[in-house]
Design a protein around this motif. Structure first.
Motif, mmCIF file in Angstrom:
data_model
loop_
_atom_site.group_PDB
_atom_site.id
_atom_site.type_symbol
_atom_site.label_atom_id
_atom_site.label_comp_id
_atom_site.label_asym_id
_atom_site.label_seq_id
_atom_site.Cartn_x
_atom_site.Cartn_y
_atom_site.Cartn_z
ATOM 1 N N GLY A 1 0.819 -1.207 0.000
ATOM 2 C CA GLY A 1 0.000 0.000 0.000
ATOM 3 C C GLY A 1 0.853 1.256 0.000
ATOM 4 O O GLY A 1 1.542 1.548 0.970
ATOM 5 N N GLY A 2 0.795 1.965 -1.105
ATOM 6 C CA GLY A 2 1.541 3.218 -1.241
ATOM 7 C C GLY A 2 0.583 4.395 -1.235
ATOM 8 O O GLY A 2 0.644 5.269 -2.091
ATOM 9 N N GLY A 3 -0.329 4.417 -0.244
ATOM 10 C CA GLY A 3 -1.124 5.628 0.025
ATOM 11 C C GLY A 3 -0.244 6.531 0.887
ATOM 12 O O GLY A 3 0.963 6.286 1.052
ATOM 13 N N ARG B 1 -10.110 16.219 -2.697
ATOM 14 C CA ARG B 1 -9.754 15.516 -1.461
ATOM 15 C C ARG B 1 -8.630 16.294 -0.791
ATOM 16 O O ARG B 1 -7.501 16.311 -1.288
ATOM 17 C CB ARG B 1 -9.309 14.104 -1.831
ATOM 18 C CG ARG B 1 -9.106 13.223 -0.669
ATOM 19 C CD ARG B 1 -10.077 12.089 -0.706
ATOM 20 N NE ARG B 1 -9.955 11.292 0.494
ATOM 21 C CZ ARG B 1 -10.407 10.074 0.594
ATOM 22 N NH1 ARG B 1 -10.999 9.515 -0.422
ATOM 23 N NH2 ARG B 1 -10.282 9.411 1.715
ATOM 24 N N VAL B 2 -8.942 16.969 0.285
ATOM 25 C CA VAL B 2 -7.920 17.745 0.985
ATOM 26 C C VAL B 2 -7.869 17.304 2.440
ATOM 27 O O VAL B 2 -8.842 16.775 2.968
ATOM 28 C CB VAL B 2 -8.183 19.274 0.929
ATOM 29 C CG1 VAL B 2 -8.416 19.760 -0.480
ATOM 30 C CG2 VAL B 2 -9.323 19.688 1.836
ATOM 31 N N TYR B 3 -6.738 17.532 3.088
ATOM 32 C CA TYR B 3 -6.588 17.155 4.485
ATOM 33 C C TYR B 3 -6.150 18.338 5.318
ATOM 34 O O TYR B 3 -5.338 19.144 4.876
ATOM 35 C CB TYR B 3 -5.534 16.049 4.633
ATOM 36 C CG TYR B 3 -5.921 14.800 3.896
ATOM 37 C CD1 TYR B 3 -7.173 14.248 4.087
ATOM 38 C CD2 TYR B 3 -5.048 14.196 3.003
ATOM 39 C CE1 TYR B 3 -7.555 13.110 3.403
ATOM 40 C CE2 TYR B 3 -5.422 13.056 2.323
ATOM 41 C CZ TYR B 3 -6.684 12.520 2.522
ATOM 42 O OH TYR B 3 -7.070 11.411 1.852
ATOM 43 N N ALA B 4 -6.685 18.361 6.561
ATOM 44 C CA ALA B 4 -6.204 19.340 7.535
ATOM 45 C C ALA B 4 -5.043 18.670 8.257
ATOM 46 O O ALA B 4 -5.228 17.701 8.978
ATOM 47 C CB ALA B 4 -7.329 19.668 8.510
ATOM 48 N N ILE B 5 -3.842 19.154 8.005
ATOM 49 C CA ILE B 5 -2.642 18.529 8.592
ATOM 50 C C ILE B 5 -2.261 19.257 9.884
ATOM 51 O O ILE B 5 -2.134 20.484 9.897
ATOM 52 C CB ILE B 5 -1.476 18.588 7.565
ATOM 53 C CG1 ILE B 5 -1.851 17.805 6.301
ATOM 54 C CG2 ILE B 5 -0.167 18.065 8.159
ATOM 55 C CD1 ILE B 5 -2.103 16.320 6.508
ATOM 56 N N SER C 1 -13.636 15.098 12.436
ATOM 57 C CA SER C 1 -12.473 15.562 13.201
ATOM 58 C C SER C 1 -11.319 15.934 12.271
ATOM 59 O O SER C 1 -10.378 16.595 12.686
ATOM 60 C CB SER C 1 -11.984 14.455 14.130
ATOM 61 O OG SER C 1 -11.433 13.411 13.358
ATOM 62 N N GLY C 2 -11.387 15.451 10.999
ATOM 63 C CA GLY C 2 -10.294 15.706 10.051
ATOM 64 C C GLY C 2 -8.990 15.048 10.481
ATOM 65 O O GLY C 2 -7.914 15.567 10.200
ATOM 66 N N HIS C 3 -9.076 13.894 11.176
ATOM 67 C CA HIS C 3 -7.849 13.314 11.711
ATOM 68 C C HIS C 3 -7.425 11.983 11.102
ATOM 69 O O HIS C 3 -6.453 11.395 11.556
ATOM 70 C CB HIS C 3 -7.951 13.166 13.232
ATOM 71 C CG HIS C 3 -7.695 14.456 13.949
ATOM 72 N ND1 HIS C 3 -6.620 15.261 13.651
ATOM 73 C CD2 HIS C 3 -8.374 15.090 14.924
ATOM 74 C CE1 HIS C 3 -6.656 16.342 14.420
ATOM 75 N NE2 HIS C 3 -7.718 16.266 15.189
HETATM 76 C C1 LIG Z 1 -14.687 12.480 2.946
HETATM 77 C C2 LIG Z 1 -13.429 12.269 3.684
HETATM 78 C C3 LIG Z 1 -12.712 13.370 4.162
HETATM 79 C C4 LIG Z 1 -11.532 13.173 4.881
HETATM 80 N N1 LIG Z 1 -10.885 14.275 5.374
HETATM 81 C C5 LIG Z 1 -9.754 14.096 6.114
HETATM 82 C C6 LIG Z 1 -9.040 15.216 6.694
HETATM 83 O O1 LIG Z 1 -9.407 16.379 6.574
HETATM 84 N N2 LIG Z 1 -7.910 14.967 7.403
HETATM 85 C C7 LIG Z 1 -7.441 13.690 7.563
HETATM 86 O O2 LIG Z 1 -6.410 13.514 8.233
HETATM 87 N N3 LIG Z 1 -8.076 12.624 7.016
HETATM 88 C C8 LIG Z 1 -9.225 12.783 6.310
HETATM 89 N N4 LIG Z 1 -9.855 11.695 5.781
HETATM 90 C C9 LIG Z 1 -9.294 10.353 5.974
HETATM 91 C C10 LIG Z 1 -8.183 10.029 4.969
HETATM 92 O O3 LIG Z 1 -8.689 10.083 3.668
HETATM 93 C C11 LIG Z 1 -7.621 8.632 5.202
HETATM 94 O O4 LIG Z 1 -7.341 8.480 6.569
HETATM 95 C C12 LIG Z 1 -6.317 8.411 4.394
HETATM 96 O O5 LIG Z 1 -6.522 8.546 3.017
HETATM 97 C C13 LIG Z 1 -5.783 7.002 4.662
HETATM 98 O O6 LIG Z 1 -4.531 6.833 4.034
HETATM 99 P P1 LIG Z 1 -3.894 5.373 3.924
HETATM 100 O O7 LIG Z 1 -2.578 5.550 3.240
HETATM 101 O O8 LIG Z 1 -3.939 4.687 5.239
HETATM 102 O O9 LIG Z 1 -4.905 4.555 3.012
HETATM 103 P P2 LIG Z 1 -5.345 4.796 1.455
HETATM 104 O O10 LIG Z 1 -5.326 6.235 1.107
HETATM 105 O O11 LIG Z 1 -6.613 4.048 1.310
HETATM 106 O O12 LIG Z 1 -4.157 4.081 0.670
HETATM 107 C C14 LIG Z 1 -4.081 2.690 0.519
HETATM 108 C C15 LIG Z 1 -3.187 2.387 -0.681
HETATM 109 O O13 LIG Z 1 -3.041 0.982 -0.798
HETATM 110 C C16 LIG Z 1 -3.217 0.583 -2.139
HETATM 111 N N5 LIG Z 1 -3.750 -0.777 -2.086
HETATM 112 C C17 LIG Z 1 -4.909 -1.190 -1.534
HETATM 113 N N6 LIG Z 1 -5.024 -2.523 -1.628
HETATM 114 C C18 LIG Z 1 -3.929 -2.955 -2.285
HETATM 115 C C19 LIG Z 1 -3.474 -4.228 -2.695
HETATM 116 N N7 LIG Z 1 -4.186 -5.352 -2.421
HETATM 117 N N8 LIG Z 1 -2.293 -4.305 -3.356
HETATM 118 C C20 LIG Z 1 -1.553 -3.201 -3.626
HETATM 119 N N9 LIG Z 1 -1.924 -1.955 -3.245
HETATM 120 C C21 LIG Z 1 -3.104 -1.846 -2.579
HETATM 121 C C22 LIG Z 1 -4.197 1.578 -2.727
HETATM 122 O O14 LIG Z 1 -4.048 1.680 -4.143
HETATM 123 C C23 LIG Z 1 -3.779 2.872 -2.008
HETATM 124 O O15 LIG Z 1 -2.788 3.556 -2.712
HETATM 125 C C24 LIG Z 1 -11.042 11.854 5.082
HETATM 126 C C25 LIG Z 1 -11.742 10.754 4.566
HETATM 127 C C26 LIG Z 1 -12.934 10.959 3.915
HETATM 128 C C27 LIG Z 1 -13.698 9.762 3.415
#
Ligand SMILES: Cc1cc2nc3c(=O)[nH]c(=O)nc-3n(C[C@H](O)[C@H](O)[C@H](O)COP(=O)(O)OP(=O)(O)OC[C@H]3O[C@@H](n4cnc5c(N)ncnc54)[C@H](O)[C@@H]3O)c2cc1C
Length: 386
Positions: free
Chosen positions: A9-11, A45-49, A292-294
């Motif tokens: 996972g490269g999120g 999609r924006v985040y409050a950091i 909470s934006g967290h």
């Molecule tokens: C409407 C909304 C608003 C939000 N606002 C905020 C905010 O203001 N502030 C905040 O801090 N957070 C906010 N969030 C939460 C935030 O979006 C998530 O917490 C964050 O994106 C999680 O990041 P992550 O890297 O853990 O997961 P993800 O972003 O889901 O990344 C997972 C990665 O894994 C990859 N992946 C998945 N499965 C596989 C697989 N089997 N094999 C290979 N790759 C795979 C995907 O392609 C992806 O790149 C919000 C969420 C929502 C829904």
């Protein structure tokens, strides 16, 4: 192929962990299904950091490469109750220069990706998807769908809320769907936002306007599924009118500048985020309501803490040992549970329809606004400094 750490996972969470392990002796592999791409115009999609995470991004060498013109400081917050109450915090009153920053998701993802690509101790597998995990006492072997096998001492699940790693490793998750969608879209506004983040607790959910660079805002409207579907189907000018109206037309007329999108919302608790040779970070380890934006703030802190423990671990101690990983779990539990609990409770408090509760919660907000100790506690919640 053999590695010390394999991250699936490269999120933002997985990429930040990889970056944080750059100057170490660890050999890392990152497995990602699709590489991040820049978004044309403004990402909805924006985040409050939080300040703590801005520091973390600074430490791992990413913050300074972000386009400063697109980073918007938050100088103050205004929270409006559903019965006329108001709660205000300002960075100035709290002795800080900013309460946080608003950043686009794609901006951070692309920059983190660029860093990771140049990392000499990292092998990038993208596009790649895993198909099997084999656990043994000394190593984990991850098989990819193209047949490649990656052996590692430690496997990290950073693959988001529907984590394949979590499921395949048999780590339980407890889901509480909110029956709501988080609808996001960006707007240009008629009046300056002055770096103020605004939030309204309404009968139909929670509406947030986050300041973007220039005279722009990013909206997150968490609202029941049916209301979100109705909003998503509105023509642009009707949506602009409804969003402006929901925010008491405080910033004048709005003009939509990005596509709207909607995400299903749920609380997700993962009782155990580690197992021998395995750890979960980011949304794979927890889900939280966006009011909470967290969400990603918790994810960045997971990466920071885990990277710290792995880096400090002496070479002769196994980085996949359950003892070390339990330390990571303990270190992250309190903040995660507290943040999930507070956010969940706040949401419930404003969704309950019990008679008499509406005036009570609005009086509560006004009292909190007048009592510095309570207010200070809420500022700490808002900036993720519990
Ligand atoms: C409407 C909304 C608003 C939000 N606002 C905020 C905010 O203001 N502030 C905040 O801090 N957070 C906010 N969030 C939460 C935030 O979006 C998530 O917490 C964050 O994106 C999680 O990041 P992550 O890297 O853990 O997961 P993800 O972003 O889901 O990344 C997972 C990665 O894994 C990859 N992946 C998945 N499965 C596989 C697989 N089997 N094999 C290979 N790759 C795979 C995907 O392609 C992806 O790149 C919000 C969420 C929502 C829904």
């Amino acid at each position: 192929m053999s590695f010390d750490v394999v991250i699936v996972g490269g999120g933002l969470a997985g990429l930040s962990l990889a970056c944080a392990l750059r100057d170490t002796r660890l050999r890392i592999a990152l497995v990602e299904g699709r590489m991040p791409t820049p978004v044309a115009g403004w990402d909805a999609r924006v985040y409050a950091i939080t300040p703590a995470n801005a520091d973390f991004l600074q430490q791992i060498g990413v913050w300074k490469h972000l386009d400063a013109e697109r980073i918007s400081p938050i100088y103050a917050m205004e929270i409006h109750g559903d019965g006329g109450a108001q709660l205000d915090f300002s960075a100035y009153e709290s002795g800080m220069s900013e309460l946080g920053w608003i950043l686009e998701s794609s901006l951070m993802a692309v920059e983190l990706w660029e860093n990771v690509k140049r990392q000499s101790n990292l092998g990038l597998f993208c596009p790649a998807v895993p198909s099997a995990i084999e656990m043994s006492e000394k190593a984990v072997v991850l098989t990819l769908t193209d047949g490649q096998k990656l052996a590692t001492k430690l496997l990290i699940g950073a693959d988001g809320r529907d984590s394949w790693v979590r499921e395949t490793a048999g780590l339980k998750s407890i889901d509480t769907p909110y029956g709501e969608m988080g609808m996001v879209a960006n707007f240009e506004c008629e009046r300056p936002h002055r770096g103020i983040a605004r939030q309204w607790f309404r009968d139909d959910g929670v509406l947030a306007w986050l300041p973007l660079a220039g005279n722009r805002i990013s909206m997150v409207w968490s609202t029941p599924d049916a209301d979100a579907a109705e909003l998503m189907a509105e023509p642009e000018e009707v949506l602009c009118f409804r969003v402006a109206n929901a925010g008491a037309n405080i910033l004048g007329k709005l003009k939509q500048i990005s596509q709207a999108a909607a995400f299903p919302l749920r609380l997700m608790r993962v009782p155990s985020t580690v197992a021998p040779r395995l750890a979960l970070i980011g949304d794979a380890a927890h889900g939280i309501h966006p009011l909470s934006g967290h969400g990603i703030n918790l994810g960045f802190q997971d990466a920071r803490v885990l990277a710290g423990l792995l880096t400090a671990n002496p070479e002769w101690l196994d980085i996949g040992s359950e003892r070390l990983l339990r330390r990571y779990q303990r270190a992250r539990r309190e903040e995660t549970v507290l943040m999930q609990y507070t956010t969940h409770t706040l949401r419930r408090l404003f969704r309950e329809r019990l008679p008499g509760l509406k005036p009570l919660r609005n009086v509560g907000m006004n009292v909190t606004n007048a009592v510095p100790v309570l207010k200070n506690m809420l500022v700490r919640y808002a900036v993720g400094a519990f």
